[in-house]
Design a protein around this motif. Structure first.
Motif, PDB file in Angstrom:
ATOM      1  N   ASP A  56      99.847   6.637  85.493  1.00  0.00           N
ATOM      2  CA  ASP A  56     100.655   6.144  86.607  1.00  0.00           C
ATOM      3  C   ASP A  56     102.153   6.403  86.425  1.00  0.00           C
ATOM      4  O   ASP A  56     102.844   6.787  87.369  1.00  0.00           O
ATOM      5  CB  ASP A  56     100.424   4.640  86.809  1.00  0.00           C
ATOM      6  CG  ASP A  56      99.056   4.340  87.396  1.00  0.00           C
ATOM      7  OD1 ASP A  56      98.306   5.291  87.702  1.00  0.00           O
ATOM      8  OD2 ASP A  56      98.732   3.147  87.554  1.00  0.00           O
ATOM      9  N   ILE A  60     104.205   8.680  89.183  1.00  0.00           N
ATOM     10  CA  ILE A  60     105.344   8.213  89.984  1.00  0.00           C
ATOM     11  C   ILE A  60     106.612   8.975  89.622  1.00  0.00           C
ATOM     12  O   ILE A  60     107.437   9.296  90.492  1.00  0.00           O
ATOM     13  CB  ILE A  60     105.544   6.693  89.813  1.00  0.00           C
ATOM     14  CG1 ILE A  60     104.291   5.941  90.306  1.00  0.00           C
ATOM     15  CG2 ILE A  60     106.771   6.225  90.572  1.00  0.00           C
ATOM     16  CD1 ILE A  60     103.895   6.213  91.755  1.00  0.00           C
ATOM     17  N   THR A  80      98.404   9.288  96.696  1.00  0.00           N
ATOM     18  CA  THR A  80      98.326   7.976  96.040  1.00  0.00           C
ATOM     19  C   THR A  80      96.934   7.358  96.184  1.00  0.00           C
ATOM     20  O   THR A  80      96.776   6.150  96.101  1.00  0.00           O
ATOM     21  CB  THR A  80      99.376   7.000  96.610  1.00  0.00           C
ATOM     22  OG1 THR A  80      99.189   6.871  98.029  1.00  0.00           O
ATOM     23  CG2 THR A  80     100.784   7.474  96.326  1.00  0.00           C
ATOM     24  N   LEU A  91      99.978   2.238  93.594  1.00  0.00           N
ATOM     25  CA  LEU A  91     100.530   3.583  93.617  1.00  0.00           C
ATOM     26  C   LEU A  91     101.280   3.851  94.920  1.00  0.00           C
ATOM     27  O   LEU A  91     102.354   4.465  94.918  1.00  0.00           O
ATOM     28  CB  LEU A  91      99.412   4.620  93.457  1.00  0.00           C
ATOM     29  CG  LEU A  91      98.842   4.849  92.061  1.00  0.00           C
ATOM     30  CD1 LEU A  91      97.677   5.839  92.131  1.00  0.00           C
ATOM     31  CD2 LEU A  91      99.911   5.367  91.098  1.00  0.00           C
ATOM     32  N   SER A  92     100.728   3.392  96.017  1.00  0.00           N
ATOM     33  CA  SER A  92     101.347   3.605  97.320  1.00  0.00           C
ATOM     34  C   SER A  92     102.680   2.880  97.432  1.00  0.00           C
ATOM     35  O   SER A  92     103.677   3.443  97.917  1.00  0.00           O
ATOM     36  CB  SER A  92     100.399   3.148  98.431  1.00  0.00           C
ATOM     37  OG  SER A  92      99.196   3.894  98.410  1.00  0.00           O
ATOM     38  N   ALA A  95     105.195   4.759  95.210  1.00  0.00           N
ATOM     39  CA  ALA A  95     105.612   6.031  95.819  1.00  0.00           C
ATOM     40  C   ALA A  95     106.586   5.786  96.960  1.00  0.00           C
ATOM     41  O   ALA A  95     107.572   6.517  97.120  1.00  0.00           O
ATOM     42  CB  ALA A  95     104.384   6.793  96.314  1.00  0.00           C
ATOM     43  N   LEU A 103     102.307   9.205 102.686  1.00  0.00           N
ATOM     44  CA  LEU A 103     101.293   9.105 101.643  1.00  0.00           C
ATOM     45  C   LEU A 103     100.030   9.819 102.095  1.00  0.00           C
ATOM     46  O   LEU A 103      99.687   9.815 103.287  1.00  0.00           O
ATOM     47  CB  LEU A 103     100.962   7.639 101.360  1.00  0.00           C
ATOM     48  CG  LEU A 103     102.137   6.708 101.056  1.00  0.00           C
ATOM     49  CD1 LEU A 103     101.641   5.274 100.922  1.00  0.00           C
ATOM     50  CD2 LEU A 103     102.871   7.146  99.792  1.00  0.00           C
ATOM     51  N   SER A 105      96.024   9.664 101.237  1.00  0.00           N
ATOM     52  CA  SER A 105      95.093   8.747 100.574  1.00  0.00           C
ATOM     53  C   SER A 105      93.653   9.216 100.783  1.00  0.00           C
ATOM     54  O   SER A 105      93.152   9.264 101.908  1.00  0.00           O
ATOM     55  CB  SER A 105      95.273   7.330 101.128  1.00  0.00           C
ATOM     56  OG  SER A 105      94.613   6.374 100.332  1.00  0.00           O
TER      57      SER A 105
END
Length: 293
Positions: A56, A60, A80, A91-92, A95, A103, A105
């Motif tokens: 992670d 990022i 993410t 993660l979203s 970000a 994003l 996904s």
């Protein structure tokens, strides 16, 4: 009416690795090559970027670096996705915090949610961020399809604005259900034109790593009414695309980027180097395309 995050070609950018981490100088060179080549957006840390092998913190950091390097010249869309909803939310959020413009996904893999589970998964992720979210439906990798009715329901979430669609058979149904203000992007380089003809807004492309200008021009010629020119470019790319998918992505595209003279490094395990026979095929098709001598 919701504005598309981009129209045209977004490159699914490779991540250049060294034995100890990310080669940020090489990443800077790749980003500049894409912007100068006409890519309309950059997707960072997606499938082609090998996000599934990135811790992670590194994940990022790469998004943050791309955002800062691009400096608002074109949108930066961060991958993410996760099959763990809580992980995808975190993660979203991170970000978004480092400046991603949108994003991407992916549908949860391995644990294979129901359509209700997919709806709840994507809805709660979107509710935790303000930036636009693009759904990613890629049944060949996840063994799971995001059905048109589910996409329709998700399109009613304000910041879920698009889908990267790899199931061409359902594109027409998605267009009919979701309407013109929901964007559809091709997830397959070899079917960009068929998807555009059904109402798509562009492509999130692997081949754009090495032919950003032609990938951008293919889409723009279509929208400018030069259908013959767009078809010519699509047909011209097909043999190259076959070589770029001779083994699982991103093994061949990383080899191709290296052949262009960039330092993309190797893929991380469990992906391995391109076989000699497929490397020769790749060289052959890149020569035929005029990319290398």
């Amino acid at each position: 009416m919701r504005k598309p995050l981009f129209i045209g070609s977004a490159v699914a950018l490779v991540t250049p690795f060294t034995d100890t981490g990310v080669d940020y100088q090489a990443l800077a060179e790749l980003i500049e090559f894409q912007i100068q080549g006409g890519s309309d957006a950059i997707v960072i840390c997606g499938t082609t970027g090998e996000a599934s092998t990135m811790p992670d913190e590194e994940h990022i950091a790469v998004i943050k670096y791309a955002v800062e390097r691009v400096n608002k010249r074109i949108p930066v869309i961060a991958g993410t996705g996760s099959n763990d909803t809580r992980h995808a939310i975190e993660l979203s959020k991170e970000a978004e915090a480092v400046g991603a413009d949108g994003l991407l996904s992916v549908t949860p893999y391995y644990n294979k949610a129901t359509q209700k589970g997919l709806y709840e998964h994507f809805k709660i992720i979107a509710n935790h961020v303000q930036v636009p979210v693009i759904l990613y439906n890629v049944p060949s990798r996840t063994n799971l399809n995001l059905n048109p009715d589910t996409i329709k329901a998700l399109s009613e979430v304000e910041n879920i604005i698009a889908v990267k669609e790899c199931n061409l058979a359902q594109v027409g149904d998605v267009v009919n259900l979701c309407g013109a203000d929901f964007s559809i992007y091709s997830g397959d380089d070899n079917t960009v034109l068929p998807l555009l003809s059904l109402g798509g807004k562009g492509v999130i492309s692997t081949m754009a790593n090495i032919i950003p200008k032609d990938t951008h021009n293919m889409v723009m010629r279509f929208f400018q009414g030069d259908i013959t020119g767009a078809i010519t470019l699509q047909l011209q790319t097909l043999n190259l695309i076959k070589a770029l998918f001779s083994e699982v992505n991103p093994i061949p595209i990383k080899a191709a980027v290296n052949l262009l003279g960039f330092q993309a490094g190797q893929c991380r395990m469990p992906l391995t180097e391109l076989s000699e026979s497929n490397l020769e095929l790749l060289r052959q098709e890149m020569r035929a395309y005029g990319l290398i001598k």
